[in-house]
Design a protein around this motif. Sequence first.
Motif, PDB file in Angstrom:
ATOM      1  N   ASN A   1      45.245  28.988  36.810  1.00 21.89           N
ATOM      2  CA  ASN A   1      45.843  30.320  36.742  1.00 21.89           C
ATOM      3  C   ASN A   1      44.818  31.372  37.149  1.00 21.89           C
ATOM      4  O   ASN A   1      43.705  31.413  36.637  1.00 21.89           O
ATOM      5  N   ILE A   2      45.192  32.230  38.074  1.00 20.19           N
ATOM      6  CA  ILE A   2      44.304  33.298  38.551  1.00 20.19           C
ATOM      7  C   ILE A   2      43.901  34.209  37.398  1.00 20.19           C
ATOM      8  O   ILE A   2      42.750  34.622  37.291  1.00 20.19           O
ATOM      9  N   PHE A   3      44.817  34.497  36.519  1.00 21.06           N
ATOM     10  CA  PHE A   3      44.565  35.440  35.433  1.00 21.06           C
ATOM     11  C   PHE A   3      43.648  34.850  34.377  1.00 21.06           C
ATOM     12  O   PHE A   3      42.987  35.577  33.663  1.00 21.06           O
ATOM     13  N   TYR A   4      43.599  33.541  34.261  1.00 21.56           N
ATOM     14  CA  TYR A   4      42.852  32.915  33.175  1.00 21.56           C
ATOM     15  C   TYR A   4      41.451  32.492  33.596  1.00 21.56           C
ATOM     16  O   TYR A   4      40.760  31.816  32.863  1.00 21.56           O
ATOM     17  N   ASN A   5      40.994  32.869  34.777  1.00 22.55           N
ATOM     18  CA  ASN A   5      39.620  32.568  35.192  1.00 22.55           C
ATOM     19  C   ASN A   5      38.662  33.527  34.509  1.00 22.55           C
ATOM     20  O   ASN A   5      38.867  34.732  34.512  1.00 22.55           O
ATOM     21  N   ASN A   6      37.612  32.994  33.932  1.00 20.42           N
ATOM     22  CA  ASN A   6      36.633  33.807  33.215  1.00 20.42           C
ATOM     23  C   ASN A   6      35.538  34.266  34.163  1.00 20.42           C
ATOM     24  O   ASN A   6      34.424  33.780  34.130  1.00 20.42           O
ATOM     25  N   THR A   7      35.843  35.212  35.024  1.00 22.98           N
ATOM     26  CA  THR A   7      34.844  35.691  35.970  1.00 22.98           C
ATOM     27  C   THR A   7      34.247  37.032  35.571  1.00 22.98           C
ATOM     28  O   THR A   7      33.135  37.335  35.951  1.00 22.98           O
ATOM     29  N   SER A   8      34.938  37.825  34.820  1.00 16.27           N
ATOM     30  CA  SER A   8      34.406  39.124  34.411  1.00 16.27           C
ATOM     31  C   SER A   8      34.651  39.331  32.915  1.00 16.27           C
ATOM     32  O   SER A   8      35.382  38.575  32.267  1.00 16.27           O
ATOM     33  N   TYR A   9      34.047  40.367  32.398  1.00 16.63           N
ATOM     34  CA  TYR A   9      34.228  40.698  30.986  1.00 16.63           C
ATOM     35  C   TYR A   9      35.690  41.006  30.684  1.00 16.63           C
ATOM     36  O   TYR A   9      36.224  40.589  29.652  1.00 16.63           O
TER      37      TYR A   9
END
Length: 146
Positions: free
Chosen positions: A120-128
């Motif tokens: 899921n694009i929304f569930y990627n932990n890339t930013s705070y």
Amino acid sequence: MILDASDIRDLNLLKYYRLIRKWACKTYKLKDADLELLIYLDCKGRFTRNDFIDGVYTYSWDKQRWERLRKAGWIEVWRHRNRTTIKYSIFKTSFKCSQLISRIYRIMLGREDLPTSNRNIFYNNTSYTDKVYNKAIDDMIKDKDR
């Protein structure tokens, strides 16, 4: 059946609206105003370009919004004009749009959860911000009162 404000409050319908809206916008590459406008147009059923213009008055100015939504497949022509008997085209929201809005309603009612897989694009932990939204999604899923 007429609903009161207390009925809607008891449903907790708008409790997680912002989180669900942010998920839908990021996942489907829409702007917040575009999503809300599509919900408005989906409620109208069939509409003309003038109905679209009337619906846009409350949103920020975006000259390319109409063409962007049409090219992306969110709005489609229901009936073309023929310049003699039919003076203007009639449009409707696409099947893709109707499915997204139905899914948003199901999530708001608690019949479906937001997807939490790594794909899921929304569930990627890339930013705070992503981490904060992921925590909010986890809290929403655990909430038994929604």
